[in-house]
Design an enzyme around this catalytic site. Sequence first.
Site, PDB file in Angstrom:
ATOM      1  N   THR A  12       0.817  -1.215   0.000  1.00  0.00           N
ATOM      2  CA  THR A  12       0.000   0.000   0.000  1.00  0.00           C
ATOM      3  C   THR A  12       0.847   1.260   0.000  1.00  0.00           C
ATOM      4  OG1 THR A  12      -1.856  -1.090   1.104  1.00  0.00           O
ATOM      5  CG2 THR A  12      -1.725   1.308   1.314  1.00  0.00           C
ATOM      6  N   SER A  52       0.951  -7.301  -1.000  1.00  0.00           N
ATOM      7  CA  SER A  52       1.531  -8.314  -0.119  1.00  0.00           C
ATOM      8  C   SER A  52       0.681  -9.578  -0.039  1.00  0.00           C
ATOM      9  CB  SER A  52       1.756  -7.760   1.288  1.00  0.00           C
ATOM     10  OG  SER A  52       0.549  -7.595   1.994  1.00  0.00           O
ATOM     11  N   THR A  83       1.035  -4.475   4.287  1.00  0.00           N
ATOM     12  CA  THR A  83       0.775  -4.828   5.685  1.00  0.00           C
ATOM     13  C   THR A  83       0.107  -6.183   5.866  1.00  0.00           C
ATOM     14  OG1 THR A  83      -1.365  -3.673   5.653  1.00  0.00           O
ATOM     15  CG2 THR A  83       0.575  -2.409   6.351  1.00  0.00           C
ATOM     16  N   ASP A  84      -0.600  -6.675   4.854  1.00  0.00           N
ATOM     17  CA  ASP A  84      -1.456  -7.843   5.078  1.00  0.00           C
ATOM     18  C   ASP A  84      -0.675  -9.112   5.398  1.00  0.00           C
ATOM     19  OD1 ASP A  84      -3.657  -6.267   4.744  1.00  0.00           O
ATOM     20  OD2 ASP A  84      -4.080  -6.908   2.696  1.00  0.00           O
TER      21      ASP A  84
END
Length: 328
Positions: A12, A52, A83-84
């Site tokens: 992101t 990700s 972040t995932d």
Amino acid sequence: MRKLRLIATGGTIACVPTSRGLAPQLEASELLGYLNIDTDNIDCVDLFSIDSSNVQPEEWCVMARAVNDCIGKYDGVVITHGTDTLAYTASMLSFMLRGINIPVILTGAQFPIVVPQSDGKGNLEHAIIAARQMDGGVYVCFGGSIIKGCRAVKTRTTSLDAFESINYPIVGTIANNRFIRLTDPSPKGEYCFSDSINSQVALIKLIPGTSPRLLDSLYDCGIKGVVIEAFGLGGVHNVRRDHTSSLIGLMQKGVTVILASQCLYERSSPNIYEVSRGLKDAGIIPAYDMTTEAAVTKLMWALGQSNDHAAVERLFSANLCDEITPEE
């Protein structure tokens, strides 16, 4: 000033609006252009430009090798990442880069760095500050906190404090452009790099009524190891639906079975209740107080080091990088 390498992988933080939605397109050097801190002495490399959700074991190996190549050339590494799956990557790198003597700081953002008031700018600035001041190890820098890589879990989908340190204190924070240490991690052993992993690992979260046939099918799927997220301390069905027999059957076929808890905090144990005592007697391996991300990646890593069950059990049960809290 320390010489750093910035490794970009997408996520992101690097996204820009497109006709199909947000997509990671910014390069590492472009990310640096949004910062208000000194970015001299930072070299950039772009490994991937992906969401990700598409980071998999193959990407972990590429990242680990890229960091290993920095040894002796750089004083620290910053990795921008979506972040995932960031917690999975941070955990795996903790094992693949065990004992690394330079800081490896993973960071990302909940909102693209191109968006006004994005958290990406602050997170990346903090990660660079941490990499310039911290000792060796793998860490996550997010929302002002520095977290051990093998203890980080994403607990919120959109909030800026998206990550928590589970069963381990926060290592430090950033204030006034300085890293403030709050916890002293355990002493590191000798640096040991290994990019051998076995990704034939499954994660099964039990629910009331889970069919034992689901567990039985894992062997035919080629699974070599499985992390079972059981109830509470480690309870499984042994009435009407017999999970115990199915899991013991997997172990007898050579599948390494790890008993974890669905609870986010505190440790799992097969020693307390009758519903898990049969598994203890059969030699199931507890996950202790590891995060799910750490248990899954550590099992992949341990299976990559040896085909011998006893050796895998010894590696998994050892506290290698503060992923397990020693019992008092």
